[in-house]
Write a protein that holds these residues in place. Structure first.
Motif, PDB file in Angstrom:
ATOM      1  N   ASP A 152       1.202  -1.129   0.114  1.00  0.00           N
ATOM      2  CA  ASP A 152      -0.216   0.162   0.068  1.00  0.00           C
ATOM      3  C   ASP A 152       1.074   0.338  -0.292  1.00  0.00           C
ATOM      4  O   ASP A 152       0.400   2.584  -0.698  1.00  0.00           O
ATOM      5  CB  ASP A 152      -1.115   0.100   0.896  1.00  0.00           C
ATOM      6  CG  ASP A 152      -2.192  -1.172   1.476  1.00  0.00           C
ATOM      7  OD1 ASP A 152      -1.810  -1.849   0.213  1.00  0.00           O
ATOM      8  OD2 ASP A 152      -2.691  -1.503   1.965  1.00  0.00           O
ATOM      9  N   ARG A 155       2.414   1.696  -3.391  1.00  0.00           N
ATOM     10  CA  ARG A 155       1.049   1.752  -4.210  1.00  0.00           C
ATOM     11  C   ARG A 155       1.108   3.802  -4.347  1.00  0.00           C
ATOM     12  O   ARG A 155       1.101   4.443  -5.116  1.00  0.00           O
ATOM     13  CB  ARG A 155      -0.339   1.373  -4.105  1.00  0.00           C
ATOM     14  CG  ARG A 155       0.035  -0.057  -4.586  1.00  0.00           C
ATOM     15  CD  ARG A 155      -1.411  -0.770  -4.083  1.00  0.00           C
ATOM     16  NE  ARG A 155      -0.990  -1.924  -4.189  1.00  0.00           N
ATOM     17  CZ  ARG A 155      -1.838  -3.118  -4.407  1.00  0.00           C
ATOM     18  NH1 ARG A 155      -2.453  -2.397  -5.326  1.00  0.00           N
ATOM     19  NH2 ARG A 155      -1.508  -4.417  -4.601  1.00  0.00           N
ATOM     20  N   TYR A 158       4.302   5.483  -5.742  1.00  0.00           N
ATOM     21  CA  TYR A 158       4.139   5.206  -7.324  1.00  0.00           C
ATOM     22  C   TYR A 158       2.513   6.443  -7.805  1.00  0.00           C
ATOM     23  O   TYR A 158       3.398   7.628  -9.117  1.00  0.00           O
ATOM     24  CB  TYR A 158       3.395   3.907  -7.536  1.00  0.00           C
ATOM     25  CG  TYR A 158       4.325   3.933  -9.160  1.00  0.00           C
ATOM     26  CD1 TYR A 158       5.724   2.922  -9.102  1.00  0.00           C
ATOM     27  CD2 TYR A 158       3.438   4.098  -9.963  1.00  0.00           C
ATOM     28  CE1 TYR A 158       5.986   2.993 -10.540  1.00  0.00           C
ATOM     29  CE2 TYR A 158       3.712   3.510 -11.231  1.00  0.00           C
ATOM     30  CZ  TYR A 158       4.810   3.027 -11.616  1.00  0.00           C
ATOM     31  OH  TYR A 158       5.343   2.990 -12.458  1.00  0.00           O
ATOM     32  N   LYS A 159       1.597   6.746  -7.571  1.00  0.00           N
ATOM     33  CA  LYS A 159       0.498   7.428  -7.468  1.00  0.00           C
ATOM     34  C   LYS A 159       0.863   8.581  -7.549  1.00  0.00           C
ATOM     35  O   LYS A 159       0.681   9.702  -8.275  1.00  0.00           O
ATOM     36  CB  LYS A 159      -0.773   7.227  -6.922  1.00  0.00           C
ATOM     37  CG  LYS A 159      -1.144   5.865  -7.589  1.00  0.00           C
ATOM     38  CD  LYS A 159      -2.667   5.514  -6.472  1.00  0.00           C
ATOM     39  CE  LYS A 159      -2.990   4.239  -6.626  1.00  0.00           C
ATOM     40  NZ  LYS A 159      -4.865   3.221  -6.088  1.00  0.00           N
ATOM     41  N   THR A 350       3.908  -2.352 -12.946  1.00  0.00           N
ATOM     42  CA  THR A 350       4.848  -0.667 -12.972  1.00  0.00           C
ATOM     43  C   THR A 350       6.141  -0.624 -14.056  1.00  0.00           C
ATOM     44  O   THR A 350       5.220  -1.354 -15.272  1.00  0.00           O
ATOM     45  CB  THR A 350       5.753  -0.933 -11.184  1.00  0.00           C
ATOM     46  OG1 THR A 350       6.479  -1.831 -11.154  1.00  0.00           O
ATOM     47  CG2 THR A 350       4.827  -0.962 -10.348  1.00  0.00           C
ATOM     48  N   PHE A 395      -2.277  -2.902  -9.835  1.00  0.00           N
ATOM     49  CA  PHE A 395      -1.235  -3.230  -9.667  1.00  0.00           C
ATOM     50  C   PHE A 395      -1.230  -4.598  -9.118  1.00  0.00           C
ATOM     51  O   PHE A 395      -0.471  -4.989  -8.322  1.00  0.00           O
ATOM     52  CB  PHE A 395      -0.977  -2.155  -8.289  1.00  0.00           C
ATOM     53  CG  PHE A 395      -0.624  -0.744  -8.321  1.00  0.00           C
ATOM     54  CD1 PHE A 395       0.625  -0.582  -9.134  1.00  0.00           C
ATOM     55  CD2 PHE A 395      -1.266   0.631  -8.038  1.00  0.00           C
ATOM     56  CE1 PHE A 395       0.961   0.776  -9.590  1.00  0.00           C
ATOM     57  CE2 PHE A 395      -0.559   1.734  -8.254  1.00  0.00           C
ATOM     58  CZ  PHE A 395       0.280   2.079  -9.296  1.00  0.00           C
TER      59      PHE A 395
END
Length: 456
Positions: A152, A155, A158-159, A350, A395
């Motif tokens: 989590d 993520r 990354y976002k 990714t 993802f």
């Protein structure tokens, strides 16, 4: 003149390549396990050194050979482009292109037939023989792509990063910094230390994830969490393991996790003195050192024999497929008597998935250019360009895994030991497994030109 690791002269504009070309020699030999690392011009550079003028001028080679093969190797290539790419690689003589492809006759270099008298390719199975000449039993190598789901925390990072100013500005300048940071997030968000990038991104992340980021827990990184769980079983079962990463900082984080568990390890990276490297390698090979060996791909991926290891973990993929292949070959080489299993860790949805697709594309180019068979066209250029975008399927799912499984699942043949091991991997919460060993195991149907096309 004999050059070992000859691919180091793949760029003819470097001082190294220029200096070597100036040394007079009646005969030149290049030895390399990876003659093509990024594109067909790598191959041109090696032949330009050994056999000047054999493949013509660099610019001519690119226009009349490399570009048609590139177009024909794409998944979405037209039938004509596939046929032309195939004919170029197979050297079927002068080919007439259709109007949409410049509308003029191009005489293609007879690539395969040109290089064949000067190109000796030997496989391990061809040189691994007993003294009496009979073929010895080769150990088996099983290469698995282990698809991992970002945590989590990863993520969130990354976002947020995809919406950052660095990514937006990269479209007008170099994309390398943004690509590098995306790769770091896939490994471990703690790698985002340069310029306070982690702190900047944390400002846009929910409080709960900020708290997790402050922890030293392995749960921040899906790769470290998986690696530690995998090592628990591998060491318990008596295996010796090589762990490769592109960066020293990622090795630092893996090392910290090993220390927290009381596990012993050996390590080589760019800071290790040459004299110390020999001692460390000998300790490992002789079995007096720890069964876990941490190495950076650039330093430990070439020249070393580490056949004590029968398990290899490649933590992060390289843009250059030969880098990862060289790492694997530290264990799987002449003298290895045990079956080897390779774990290539890849995060779903990714940039790593896109790097892997690029690796497959480059590998297909090498085989198309040097072998008399046509490779499956796995991906299109558009697939390779969609770097800075969120995964459309999220993802948790890997489109690459789905495609490879569709293409190769019916070919999978596993002994009970490998089957049992994959079952264990699936208990660790992974997204799935792909069989990297099956890449290029099928050939594409040969594109046959119809009468109308031949008459153009």
């Amino acid at each position: 003149m004999i050059l070992d690791e000859g691919h180091l002269i793949k760029n003819p504009s470097t001082q190294r390549a220029k200096s070597l070309l100036e040394i007079p020699a009646a005969h030149r030999i290049v030895i390399s396990g990876t003659p093509i690392q990024n594109n067909l011009r790598d191959l041109w550079a090696l032949f330009n050194f050994c056999c000047p003028e054999l493949l013509g001028d660099n610019k001519v080679f690119k226009e009349k050979c490399e570009n048609p093969i590139l177009r024909g190797n794409e998944k979405k290539a037209s039938d004509e482009e596939k046929r032309v790419g195939s004919d170029v690689a197979k050297c079927r003589g002068p080919i007439t292109l259709e109007k949409a492809m410049l509308n003029h006759i191009v005489y293609f270099l007879e690539l395969r037939e040109c290089i064949q008298p000067f190109f000796l390719r030997r496989l391990k199975s061809e040189v691994f023989r007993e003294d009496d000449g009979e073929v010895a039993k080769l150990s088996k190598k099983s290469e698995l792509i282990v698809w991992l789901r970002l945590t989590d925390c990863q993520r969130q990072f990354y976002k947020v990063f995809l919406n950052s100013e660095m990514v937006r500005s990269s479209f007008d300048c170099s994309q390398l910094p943004a690509l590098t940071n995306l790769k770091k997030i896939c490994d471990h968000p703690l790698l985002l230390t340069k310029g306070g990038m982690a702190e900047k991104l944390l400002m846009h992340i929910a409080n709960g994830e900020r708290d997790k980021f402050q922890e030293t827990s392995d749960r921040i990184s899906c790769k470290i969490s998986f690696t530690m769980s995998l090592l628990d079983k591998l060491i318990r079962d008596g295996h010796s393991v090589l762990i490769f990463s592109q960066t020293r900082k990622m090795l630092d984080l893996i090392q910290a996790s090993l220390l927290s568990r009381g596990r012993e390890y050996l390590r080589i990276d760019g800071s290790t003195k040459a004299s110390d490297r020999i001692k460390i390698v000998n300790n490992f090979q002789e079995g007096t050192g720890a069964p876990i060996f941490l190495l950076t791909s650039q330093v430990g991926g070439q020249g070393l024999t580490l056949t004590r290891a029968d398990r290899v973990i490649v933590v992060d993929p390289a843009w250059n497929p030969s880098t990862d292949n060289q790492s694997v070959d530290r264990a799987y080489r002449i003298g290895q008597m045990k079956d080897v299993i390779v774990f290539r860790l890849m995060t779903c949805g990714t940039i790593e998935e896109k790097i892997y697709r690029k690796q497959i594309f480059k590998g297909g180019l090498f085989k198309t250019a040097t072998e008399h068979k046509e490779q499956i066209r796995y991906f299109s250029k558009r697939d390779l360009k969609e770097i800075f975008s969120l995964p459309t399927e999220g993802f948790d799912i890997s489109p690459t895994q789905q495609q490879l499984n569709k293409e190769h699942d019916h070919q999978v043949k596993m002994d009970e030991s490998l089957r049992s091991h994959i079952e264990f991997l699936n208990t660790l919460g992974i997204a799935g497994v792909s069989h990297h060993s099956l890449l290029y195991s099928k050939t594409a149907p040969v594109q046959v030109a119809d009468e109308e096309m031949e008459g153009r």
